[in-house]
Each structure stands twice: as structure tokens, then as C-alpha cells.
Design a protein around this motif. Structure first.
Motif, short mmCIF file in Angstrom:
data_model
loop_
_atom_site.label_atom_id
_atom_site.label_comp_id
_atom_site.label_asym_id
_atom_site.label_seq_id
_atom_site.Cartn_x
_atom_site.Cartn_y
_atom_site.Cartn_z
N ARG A 173 104.96 8.62 64.10
CA ARG A 173 105.88 8.53 65.23
C ARG A 173 105.19 7.93 66.45
N THR A 174 103.92 8.28 66.63
CA THR A 174 103.15 7.72 67.74
C THR A 174 103.01 6.22 67.59
N ARG A 175 102.64 5.78 66.38
CA ARG A 175 102.47 4.34 66.14
C ARG A 175 103.80 3.60 66.30
N ALA A 176 104.87 4.22 65.87
CA ALA A 176 106.19 3.58 66.00
C ALA A 176 106.58 3.45 67.48
N THR A 177 106.27 4.47 68.27
CA THR A 177 106.57 4.40 69.71
C THR A 177 105.82 3.25 70.35
N LEU A 178 104.55 3.11 70.01
CA LEU A 178 103.75 2.02 70.58
C LEU A 178 104.24 0.67 70.09
N ALA A 179 104.62 0.59 68.82
CA ALA A 179 105.07 -0.69 68.25
C ALA A 179 106.35 -1.18 68.91
N ARG A 180 107.15 -0.26 69.44
CA ARG A 180 108.41 -0.67 70.08
C ARG A 180 108.20 -1.22 71.49
N LEU A 181 107.03 -0.98 72.07
CA LEU A 181 106.78 -1.47 73.42
C LEU A 181 106.69 -2.99 73.44
N ARG A 182 107.35 -3.60 74.39
CA ARG A 182 107.32 -5.05 74.56
C ARG A 182 106.92 -5.37 76.00
N VAL A 183 106.35 -6.56 76.20
CA VAL A 183 106.01 -7.00 77.55
C VAL A 183 107.26 -6.93 78.42
N GLY A 184 107.13 -6.32 79.58
CA GLY A 184 108.27 -6.10 80.48
C GLY A 184 108.81 -4.70 80.43
N ASP A 185 108.45 -3.92 79.40
CA ASP A 185 108.92 -2.54 79.31
C ASP A 185 108.21 -1.66 80.34
N TRP A 186 108.91 -0.61 80.74
CA TRP A 186 108.38 0.33 81.72
C TRP A 186 107.94 1.62 81.04
N VAL A 187 106.90 2.24 81.59
CA VAL A 187 106.42 3.53 81.09
C VAL A 187 106.07 4.40 82.28
N ASP A 188 106.05 5.71 82.05
CA ASP A 188 105.43 6.64 82.98
C ASP A 188 104.03 6.92 82.45
N LEU A 189 103.02 6.66 83.29
CA LEU A 189 101.63 6.73 82.87
C LEU A 189 100.90 7.71 83.77
N LYS A 190 100.25 8.69 83.17
CA LYS A 190 99.52 9.68 83.96
C LYS A 190 98.12 9.17 84.22
N VAL A 191 97.80 8.98 85.50
CA VAL A 191 96.51 8.44 85.92
C VAL A 191 95.87 9.44 86.88
N ARG A 192 94.81 10.09 86.42
CA ARG A 192 94.07 11.03 87.25
C ARG A 192 94.97 12.07 87.92
N GLY A 193 95.81 12.67 87.12
CA GLY A 193 96.65 13.74 87.59
C GLY A 193 97.93 13.31 88.27
N HIS A 194 98.17 12.00 88.39
CA HIS A 194 99.37 11.49 89.05
C HIS A 194 100.14 10.60 88.09
#
Length: 605
Positions: free
Chosen positions: A513-534
């Protein structure tokens, strides 16, 4: 005639403040250009009687007031939560909006009175149906919880202007090129850059949007040109912001593009090295150096050469001397040549590696090995010199056992072969520009001693770069957030919020499921990314051709680069969460069709 009446509105339904016509009819009206020609006609007197009665009833209804105290409590509760854990705040046509932001349009009664006043002015069915389409689709958009609540409130507040637009162009919502629809979709898409409605940068985004809404509502008669003018003004401001962001992340993006081009050329050069006849009998560590490091040096020199030289830097010519010098039998026959070749050879190798950006400690293992391969011949030469000195009457140089040749490892039984790098190599400055580098790092993550000791000619390519952010924008590391540690610096195990799994889901299922989630990402897609607690809202800007490197860009053009392995780790730990940013108006229109289909299926059941 029966088919026509199946998708024809009842006059009582058209007179209601809350749309009562079927969604199937509404979708048919918006998407079938011939609907107006086939069905439109003047509204009958009974319609106006029903509108008047409905308006009188609405005037007697109590007026809802905006509850500032309740709103303050909601804000306090939300701000105490992480942005990804906040429940979406409901927005509806029936609820009052903040009056200080939206003025008269904040009142649901005022918006409804505008609707009923326009229904009283309508002369044809297409106008009344267009008004209902606006109200229905505005509510659908307001229900889309992917969009932050203040943006959905803006769409609700814009309803009066949209209703006036429907009087002039009843079917405008079915035209994806209409300025009014483009304004709504443009604002919604732009809002996906933000994940915190209480952040200062989001308020900076909303201020011109609110201004445009107020100006459009103030227009006595809405027009496509009015919507187009406001959209153009807002987009001009967005374009200026994008240019500034582009300048911020462009160096990192160029670094990644160049690294990928350089790696592709280096892989080609490594393959050409593997075909050389003088590669036979060469120790594996030297072949690995050629296939990995030195092919990169030659590729870098060729790509950056501006004078059109055949062998810029002489880095290709030195390969023959290197291969000859590590073959013991050949070097023993010509020790004088080895003495002559070695100083210039080592100097050229170090100069090329320094030009590439490799740090001395990264190649220390290779140079230690090279010294071991040269040392037997050099020792014999020193032994001969010592004996010649004694014959001439000079004192003995000491214990000759220390000058005896040392045994070296046996030559490989199989001819070494390169393999293409799984990800481009990046130097320290390239890592920094691309968002891999951190001031707390001791060095670039992909080139560790551990990686250099891995079997295979291109083992360093397997090393995980980790994910780090551009140093100028980062605070000190937060010990509560540890997904961004290079793999050559293992962190202590931390309790993390793993990807939700069902009781029957195995580790293999989670990985798939993790690999499938990553495989669906395309250039231009948005994500929420946790960077140093934020939590940052970031957009996927670039991926390597083989999908092993990713660059995300967050607000201000800040790059966040990582490998496939790190991406998967973050997804598993719920520190990288894809965001559905598909078209908002299209989704609202699809819902009309879905609800119409469900109604038909229920009727047939």
C-alpha cells in the motif's frame, strides 16, 4: 412528449428558495446545449404567485446572527491541534458568515432575499433553473472539505454575484471556460498550497480574494467581464509570488536536472570502460572507482566544458596509466615508468575528484588501496637504490625486511561489470541546493564508508540520501520528529504514527500500500510533509527518470528532496500524506450526476 416532461421542472419547485428540482434535470440543463431550445418557455403566473408566497414566508422567519464567541472557541480548539488533525469546519448556505469580512453577504437571509428577488425578475424557465443550479453547486462546493473553510466561505459569500450572473447566462456553470467558474476553480486550486487557515501567509492569500468577492457583489449587474477582470488581477499577484518562489528553488532544480544528466552520461562512460581490453586483471576496487567516481568526473568535465575539448582536464587519458599501474607484473617490468607516472597520476585523480565536489574522506578508501597496489613496486625500487648505495660505500639503510615487496590481493576471477546507478550522485553543494543538506550534517549522506564497503561495482548508488531541507530556512532539529535522518546516521527508534492498518493487514500489505501510494504521486501533486515537527504543504516538483529521487517545494520556494526509500518511510509513518487537489467544480458537477443516478437506481429497486 413523455420524455420531455420527464426532465421538465415543476413550477412550484422552481419557486422554492431551497432547490427542489431533481439533480438529473439540473445536470441535463447544464450539459445539454439543446435543452434550452427543447424545453425553455416563459414562466406562468402561477410561478410568480409561488415566489411571492415563498418570499413572504422567508421574511417572517427569524434572522440568524453570527456567534463570534462560538467562533472564537472553535478557533482556539482548532489551533491547539496539528493542522492535519483538525476536523474540517462545516460551511453552509444556511449559516451566517463573519460580517466583518463579508458585509451584507454574510447573512444567509440576505443571500436568500437576493435569490428570491432575482426569481421574481426571471422571465423564462432557463433563468429560474440557472438560479437553482448556482445555489445547488455553491452548496456542493461549500461541502467540499478538502478546501479550507475560509475559502468555502468566500464561495458562499460570492453567491449573490453568481446568481446575477445566472440571470444573464443561466448555463455558465456548465462552461469550464467561463470567467466566473474559472475564478472559483482558480481560487480553490490556489488554496491547496495552504494547510493552515490561521497562518499569516494564508491570510495574505485570502485578503485579495475577499476584496474581489466584495467588489463583485457590489456590481448591480454581473458580467463575465467583471469576473474576468478580478481573476486577472488576482492571477497577476499569484504570478509575482510564483516568480519569487521559482527563483528560490531554481538552483536546486537545476542541480537535480544536471545530476541526472551527469549520471546518465557517467553510466554510459562506465559501460565503455567495461569494454576496455586493459581492464583484464584489474583489482575490483579500482574497477569500482572507474565505474563510479571516475566516470562521474569525466561526465562532469564534458558537460561543463565550454571550449569543445575532446578530453577536458585529461581525465580520460589518465585511465590507461591507472589501469597499468595496478597490474603488479606489468609494473615490475617497468619500475622506472611507475616512479615517473604515479605523482602525475595521483595529482590528476585528486584534481578531478575535487572538481567534481567529492570530499577527501569520501575517496580515502580508494587511495589507500591504490597505495597498497603501488607499494610493492616502489619498495623494490627503494630496495635496489639501497643496495646500490651500499655498493658505492654508503651506510646501510637499515633492516631490508621492511623494504621487501608486500603481497597484494589476487586479481578478480571475473571481469568486473558496471551497473547503472539507481539514483544520481550529488555533491555537497548540490545536496544543499536541492534541500538534502543540513548544517547539523557531518557530510553528504549518499557517500558513506558503509556504502563504499558494499559488494558490487555501484554499491554507493543504493545508499539512501535521507530527506533534509534547505539550511537557510530551518530551525534546530526537533527531537520529537526524527524521520529526516540520513541512513548513515541511524536514529534511536522513535514511536511514530504508523499508516493505519486493518487487523488482517500484514506487513507485506502495508508495504504494498505504501508503494502504491508513492506510485500514484505525479509532478504537480500536493502533499502534507512533516519537517522538523511542523507540517508543510508541499508540491512535488521533480522526480528522477527512474523514480528514485523526489523534490518537493513548499512555501517560499523551499526545496525538500528525498529518495524513494525515504518517501516510503515517511508515508508509512504518516509524515507524508498526499492531498487530493482535483478540480473542485468538476467534483461538484460529478456529484450531481452521482446523486441523480442513485435516485434512479432507488426508484427502480
Amino acid at each position: 412528449m413523455q420524455q420531455r416532461r420527464t426532465l421538465f421542472p415543476r413550477m412550484d419547485d422552481l419557486a422554492q428558495a431551497r432547490p427542489a428540482v431533481s439533480h438529473a434535470l439540473m445536470r441535463d440543463f447544464l450539459y445539454r446545449p439543446q435543452w434550452v431550445a427543447e424545453n425553455d418557455e416563459p414562466l406562468p403566473p402561477a410561478y410568480y404567485d409561488a415566489v411571492q408566497a415563498q418570499s413572504a414566508a422567508l421574511r417572517q422567519a427569524p434572522v440568524d446572527q453570527y456567534d463570534e464567541a462560538a467562533a472564537a472557541r472553535t478557533r482556539a480548539r482548532a489551533r491547539a491541534l496539528s493542522v492535519v488533525d483538525r476536523p474540517a469546519r462545516p460551511v453552509s448556505l444556511d449559516q451566517p458568515l463573519p460580517p466583518q469580512e463579508w458585509g451584507e453577504a454574510a447573512s444567509p437571509q440576505a443571500r436568500t432575499h437576493t435569490l428570491m428577488g432575482l426569481k421574481a425578475q426571471a422571465t423564462h424557465i432557463r433563468q429560474a433553473l440557472g438560479l437553482d443550479a448556482v445555489r445547488t453547486l455553491v452548496q456542493q462546493v461549500a461541502d467540499d472539505q478538502r478546501v479550507l473553510a475560509p475559502v468555502r466561505e468566500a464561495f458562499v459569500a460570492l453567491e449573490p454575484a453568481l446568481l446575477r450572473m445566472a440571470m444573464a447566462d443561466p448555463r455558465f456553470f456548465g462552461d469550464d471556460h467561463h470567467p466566473a467558474r474559472r475564478l472559483i476553480e482558480g481560487v480553490a486550486q490556489r488554496s491547496f498550497r495552504y494547510n493552515d487557515e490561521y497562518a499569516e501567509e494564508f491570510e495574505q492569500f485570502m485578503a485579495p480574494v475577499r476584496q474581489a468577492v466584495r467588489e463583485l457583489n457590489a456590481e448591480p449587474e454581473a458580467s463575465a467581464e467583471a469576473f474576468a477582470t478580478r481573476l486577472q488581477a488576482i492571477e497577476s499577484d499569484w504570478q509575482r509570488q510564483d516568480e519569487a518562489d521559482k527563483q528560490a528553488h531554481e538552483p536546486g532544480l537545476r542541480s537535480m536536472h544536471f545530476a541526472q544528466e551527469r549520471q546518465a552520461l557517467a553510466d554510459k562512460i562506465a559501460w565503455e570502460f567495461s569494454l576496455r581490453s586493459d581492464l583484464e586483471g584489474v583489482p575490483g576496487v579500482v574497477a569500482d572507482f572507474l565505474f563510479q567516481d571516475w566516470s562521474l568526473v569525466i561526465a562532469h568535465a564534458q558537460l561543463t566544458d565550454e571550449r569543445g575539448q575532446l578530453d577536458p582536464g585529461g581525465y580520460l587519458a589518465v585511465v590507461s596509466d591507472l589501469l597499468w599501474s595496478v597490474k603488479r607484473e606489468a609494473a615490475l617490468k617497468q619500475p622506472a615508468r611507475l616512479f615517473q607516472v604515479v605523482p602525475g597520476l595521483v595529482q590528476t585523480l585528486r584534481r578531478g575528484l575535487e572538481m567534481l565536489g567529492k570530499e577527501p574522506e569520501e575517496t580515502a578508501t580508494f587511495f589507500d588501496a591504490l597505495m597498497r597496489y603501488h607499494d610493492p613496486v616502489l619498495r623494490l625500487r627503494r630496495l635496489r637504490s639501497a643496495r646500490d648505495a651500499e655498493a658505492l660505500g654508503f651506510a646501510s639503510l637499515g633492516d631490508e625486511s621492511g623494504l621487501m615487496p608486500l603481497e597484494t590481493e589476487a586479481a578478480p576471477l571475473e571481469r568486473p561489470k558496471p551497473r547503472a546507478a539507481e539514483q544520481p550522485w550529488l555533491g555537497r553543494h548540490e545536496l544543499q541546493a536541492a534541500g538534502f543538506h543540513d548544517e547539523a550534517d557531518s557530510g553528504p549522506a549518499p557517500l558513506t564508508e558503509h556504502a563504499a564497503q558494499q559488494p558490487g561495482p555501484m554499491a554507493a548508488a543504493d545508499t539512501d540520501l535521507g530527506v533534509l531541507t534547505a539550511p537557510a530556512a530551518l530551525a534546530a532539529p526537533d527531537p520529537s520528529d526524527q524521520p529526516f535522518v540520513p541512513l548513515d546516521q541511524p536514529a534511536e527508534p522513535q514511536p511514530v504514527a504508523q499508516m493505519p492498518a486493518t487487523a488482517a493487514e500484514s506487513t507485506e500489505d502495508i508495504e504494498a500500500r505504501t508503494r502504491a501510494t508513492l506510485a500514484r504521486l505525479r509532478v504537480g501533486d500536493w502533499v502534507d510533509l512533516k519537517v522538523r515537527g511542523h507540517w508543510r504543504r508541499a508540491q512535488l516538483q521533480w522526480t528522477s527518470d527512474n523514480g528514485t529521487l523526489f523534490m518537493f517545494i513548499s512555501r517560499g520556494g523551499r526545496p525538500h528532496s528525498m529518495t524513494q526509500r525515504t518517501c516510503e518511510k515517511l508515508i508509512r509513518n504518516r509524515h507524508l500524506r498526499p492531498v487530493d487537489a482535483s478540480a473542485v467544480v468538476d467534483k461538484a458537477l460529478r456529484q450531481l450526476g452521482d446523486e441523480a443516478r442513485q435516485t434512479r437506481e432507488a426508484a427502480l429497486a
